[in-house]
Design a protein around this motif. Structure first.
Motif, PDB file in Angstrom:
ATOM      1  N   SER A 177     -19.830   5.988   5.312  1.00  0.00           N
ATOM      2  CA  SER A 177     -20.898   6.602   4.511  1.00  0.00           C
ATOM      3  C   SER A 177     -21.780   5.564   3.835  1.00  0.00           C
ATOM      4  O   SER A 177     -22.975   5.779   3.642  1.00  0.00           O
ATOM      5  CB  SER A 177     -20.292   7.519   3.450  1.00  0.00           C
ATOM      6  N   SER A 178     -21.190   4.421   3.498  1.00  0.00           N
ATOM      7  CA  SER A 178     -21.956   3.441   2.731  1.00  0.00           C
ATOM      8  C   SER A 178     -22.038   2.089   3.419  1.00  0.00           C
ATOM      9  O   SER A 178     -22.872   1.266   3.067  1.00  0.00           O
ATOM     10  CB  SER A 178     -21.322   3.240   1.358  1.00  0.00           C
TER      11      SER A 178
ATOM     12  N   GLU B 290       0.868  -1.182   0.000  1.00  0.00           N
ATOM     13  CA  GLU B 290       0.000   0.000   0.000  1.00  0.00           C
ATOM     14  C   GLU B 290       0.904   1.230   0.000  1.00  0.00           C
ATOM     15  O   GLU B 290       1.891   1.280   0.748  1.00  0.00           O
ATOM     16  CB  GLU B 290      -0.887  -0.012   1.249  1.00  0.00           C
TER      17      GLU B 290
ATOM     18  N   LEU C 154     -16.386   1.607   5.057  1.00  0.00           N
ATOM     19  CA  LEU C 154     -16.590   3.045   4.850  1.00  0.00           C
ATOM     20  C   LEU C 154     -17.856   3.469   5.583  1.00  0.00           C
ATOM     21  O   LEU C 154     -18.925   2.945   5.281  1.00  0.00           O
ATOM     22  CB  LEU C 154     -16.795   3.318   3.354  1.00  0.00           C
TER      23      LEU C 154
ATOM     24  N   TYR D  49     -13.739   5.046  -4.084  1.00  0.00           N
ATOM     25  CA  TYR D  49     -15.163   5.089  -3.797  1.00  0.00           C
ATOM     26  C   TYR D  49     -15.662   6.470  -4.162  1.00  0.00           C
ATOM     27  O   TYR D  49     -15.292   7.473  -3.538  1.00  0.00           O
ATOM     28  CB  TYR D  49     -15.423   4.778  -2.319  1.00  0.00           C
TER      29      TYR D  49
ATOM     30  N   ARG E 237     -19.784  -0.014   3.064  1.00  0.00           N
ATOM     31  CA  ARG E 237     -19.028  -0.877   2.173  1.00  0.00           C
ATOM     32  C   ARG E 237     -17.702  -1.303   2.804  1.00  0.00           C
ATOM     33  O   ARG E 237     -16.992  -0.487   3.372  1.00  0.00           O
ATOM     34  CB  ARG E 237     -18.751  -0.107   0.899  1.00  0.00           C
ATOM     35  N   TYR E 238     -17.354  -2.568   2.688  1.00  0.00           N
ATOM     36  CA  TYR E 238     -16.109  -3.055   3.275  1.00  0.00           C
ATOM     37  C   TYR E 238     -14.911  -2.671   2.408  1.00  0.00           C
ATOM     38  O   TYR E 238     -14.978  -2.681   1.179  1.00  0.00           O
ATOM     39  CB  TYR E 238     -16.155  -4.579   3.445  1.00  0.00           C
ATOM     40  N   LEU E 239     -13.824  -2.358   3.102  1.00  0.00           N
ATOM     41  CA  LEU E 239     -12.591  -1.992   2.423  1.00  0.00           C
ATOM     42  C   LEU E 239     -11.725  -3.226   2.216  1.00  0.00           C
ATOM     43  O   LEU E 239     -11.904  -4.235   2.899  1.00  0.00           O
ATOM     44  CB  LEU E 239     -11.825  -0.967   3.273  1.00  0.00           C
ATOM     45  N   SER E 240     -10.763  -3.105   1.315  1.00  0.00           N
ATOM     46  CA  SER E 240      -9.816  -4.215   1.133  1.00  0.00           C
ATOM     47  C   SER E 240      -8.730  -4.134   2.213  1.00  0.00           C
ATOM     48  O   SER E 240      -8.767  -3.263   3.080  1.00  0.00           O
ATOM     49  CB  SER E 240      -9.213  -4.157  -0.267  1.00  0.00           C
ATOM     50  N   ASN E 241      -7.770  -5.035   2.140  1.00  0.00           N
ATOM     51  CA  ASN E 241      -6.697  -5.100   3.154  1.00  0.00           C
ATOM     52  C   ASN E 241      -6.021  -3.744   3.313  1.00  0.00           C
ATOM     53  O   ASN E 241      -5.731  -3.089   2.322  1.00  0.00           O
ATOM     54  CB  ASN E 241      -5.560  -6.014   2.726  1.00  0.00           C
ATOM     55  N   ASP E 242      -5.726  -3.377   4.552  1.00  0.00           N
ATOM     56  CA  ASP E 242      -4.737  -2.325   4.715  1.00  0.00           C
ATOM     57  C   ASP E 242      -3.391  -3.030   4.858  1.00  0.00           C
ATOM     58  O   ASP E 242      -3.283  -4.240   4.667  1.00  0.00           O
ATOM     59  CB  ASP E 242      -5.060  -1.466   5.943  1.00  0.00           C
TER      60      ASP E 242
END
Lengths: 229, 279
Positions: free
Chosen positions: B115-116, A99, B113, A148, B118-123
């Motif tokens: 606001s939605s 990342e 997130l 997003y 929605r799941y995030l990917s790996n940090d």
């Protein structure tokens, strides 16, 4: 066999003197490997040219050897081989994913102006960038941006050079089964609602996009247009 | 004792030994078969897919009935160097999912997130840390390559318990098959299902108004673990006549080139499957 018996009857039907001459001729001809057998008996003439089985086999063997030799030589000395690009296929065994704080836009400006990018990051609530790097050389072989959008679209964009086949890109390319032209660019795309997928090549780089946006099953095409503009 | 009698006794004893050895070997094999290993992506799954089939379905109309967990589950990829870690990835995905409701499951990190939802990917920090903890708790690569089913389930449960929460598993296979009604019930109630697979068939679908292209490719695996979060039931019509129905389980796979996949419900790719409830 019926042909031979007809032949025999034909000879036997002649008078004794002719018959004996013919049999003598036949006997002498039969000892040769190839022969023109011409029998003129009355008004009947038969011309037959035969190769022996042995010589036929020799010819076939020689031809086969020449063909194989030719193929081997072509493979070894293929004049076109060195001109074909070597495309490397990279999998999770070959690379690591880091990342990074650098957007695709930043990377393009710093390293490669040919790379297309989304210009206005204020359109996105969320942006995470990752770089795919070869484990052994640390070479950057792919860029990934996860975005997003403020309109609720979840977007992934992958960028590689056109000599790299990144396994992760297949999750997009496997879903592309339609093609169209956008701004003279050949785009391959597909959709399985609510996600649309697209891939294309531009100026030496490959782009793979997915857009998860229930409002528009073809949203990815708008993203491609935005990149190309 | 006469010679004949001795020979007879010897034969009987030998036969008895033979039979008991055979039974023992069969029993061991049966035990080994029920505790297969799941070694997942990278070393455990071929990174090349073999195309099995490609078909185009023509129709006048179609309908897709989707039953999915709201916002799905996180689609994580293995942390760097997480060899044979499909169990750890699946465990992290389940914990990442439930972290939205119990934020101490992954301390100091939000997996979605706001606001939605929605799941995030790996940090690069928190999710790899969870994966490595799972990797150890699941005893990955200890007895053999990858994990066994029991080690995977026990390791996930241990992680959740260590965070002060409870975890319950329920079998979603009935009579040797994935139970459609049970699966639909899980997904309707936002409960993910962990699945132990013996094959990975990728179904890639693309729809146009009157045709759908369905490509199926196979990734060779000795065993892989996924997390299912939805089911799609696709009905195809010609006029008013429904001529075909396809049912797919939708899952995250932990595979970089196949993050989400559709598995055909009726096909025999799933050794076992359990709903996972954390509270």
């Amino acid at each position: 066999m019926s042909r031979e018996s007809d032949f025999h009857k034909l000879i036997e039907s002649q008078d004794t003197e002719s018959k004996e001459e013919v049999w003598k001729k036949l006997e002498s001809r039969l000892t040769e490997e190839s022969s023109d057998i011409v029998v003129g008996v009355g008004e009947v003439g038969v011309l037959a040219k035969k190769f022996s089985r042995k010589s036929r086999n020799i010819i076939i063997s020689v031809a086969a050897c020449l063909l194989v030799a030719g193929l081997v030589l072509f493979i070894i000395f293929n004049p076109f081989r060195n001109n074909l690009p070597n495309i490397r296929y990279c999998t999770v065994n070959d690379y690591r994913i880091d990342e990074v704080e650098i957007t695709i836009k930043d990377y393009a400006i710093e390293n490669s102006p040919k790379i297309l990018y989304f210009d206005d990051y204020t359109e996105f609530e969320y942006c995470v960038d990752k770089q795919y790097k070869l484990k052994d050389t640390n070479e950057i072989i792919g860029l990934h941006e996860e975005l997003y959008s403020l309109n609720g679209a979840f977007i992934n964009i992958y960028v590689t050079d056109n000599l790299t086949d990144l396994d992760v890109a297949h999750l997009i390319s496997n879903n592309c089964n339609k093609s169209l032209k956008l701004d003279n660019m050949h785009i391959i795309w597909g959709s399985y609602e609510p996600i649309s997928y697209a891939q294309f090549e531009y100026d030496g780089y490959l782009y793979y996009l997915s857009a998860d946006y229930p409002e528009d099953n073809e949203y990815v095409l708008k993203l491609v247009e935005e990149l190309l503009s | 004792m006469g010679l004949k009698v001795k020979k007879f006794i010897l034969c009987v004893v030998s036969a008895a030994l033979l039979v008991s050895n055979a039974l023992f070997a069969f029993g061991m094999q049966a035990t080994a078969a029920s505790e297969g290993r799941y070694s997942g992506y990278g070393d455990g799954i071929s990174t090349y897919a073999t195309t099995i089939s490609s078909e185009t379905v023509y129709f006048t109309d179609y309908n897709i009935a989707k039953t999915e967990i709201v916002n799905g589950v996180p689609a994580y990829l293995p942390a760097n160097n997480l060899t044979n870690g499909c169990g750890a990835v699946a465990g992290a995905e389940i914990v990442g999912f439930y972290d939205k409701f119990y934020e101490d499951l992954i301390p100091d990190y939000r997996t979605y997130l706001p606001s939605s939802g929605r799941y995030l990917s790996n940090d690069s920090v928190h999710i790899p840390k969870v994966m490595w903890e799972m990797y150890s708790l699941m005893r990955t690569n200890v007895d053999d390559v990858g994990v066994s089913e029991s080690d995977c389930l026990n390791g996930l449960k241990a992680y959740v318990n260590l965070k002060g929460h409870n975890l319950a598993y329920d079998n979603v296979k009935k009579n040797g098959k994935l139970d459609e009604a049970t699966l639909l019930n899980c997904f309707s109630n936002n409960i993910p299902v962990i699945m132990f697979c013996n094959r990975i068939d990728q179904y890639a679908m693309s729809f146009s108004p009157n045709e759908a292209t369905i490509n199926c490719s196979n990734y060779t695996t000795s065993g892989h673990i996924i997390v299912a979060f939805g089911m799609h039931i696709i009905d195809y019509y010609n006029g008013n006549v429904k001529f075909r129905t396809d049912k797919y389980v939708k899952a995250v796979t932990g595979m970089s080139n196949l993050k989400e996949n559709y598995f055909k419900l009726e096909e025999n790719w799933c050794n076992s499957a359990y709903s996972v409830t954390i509270n």
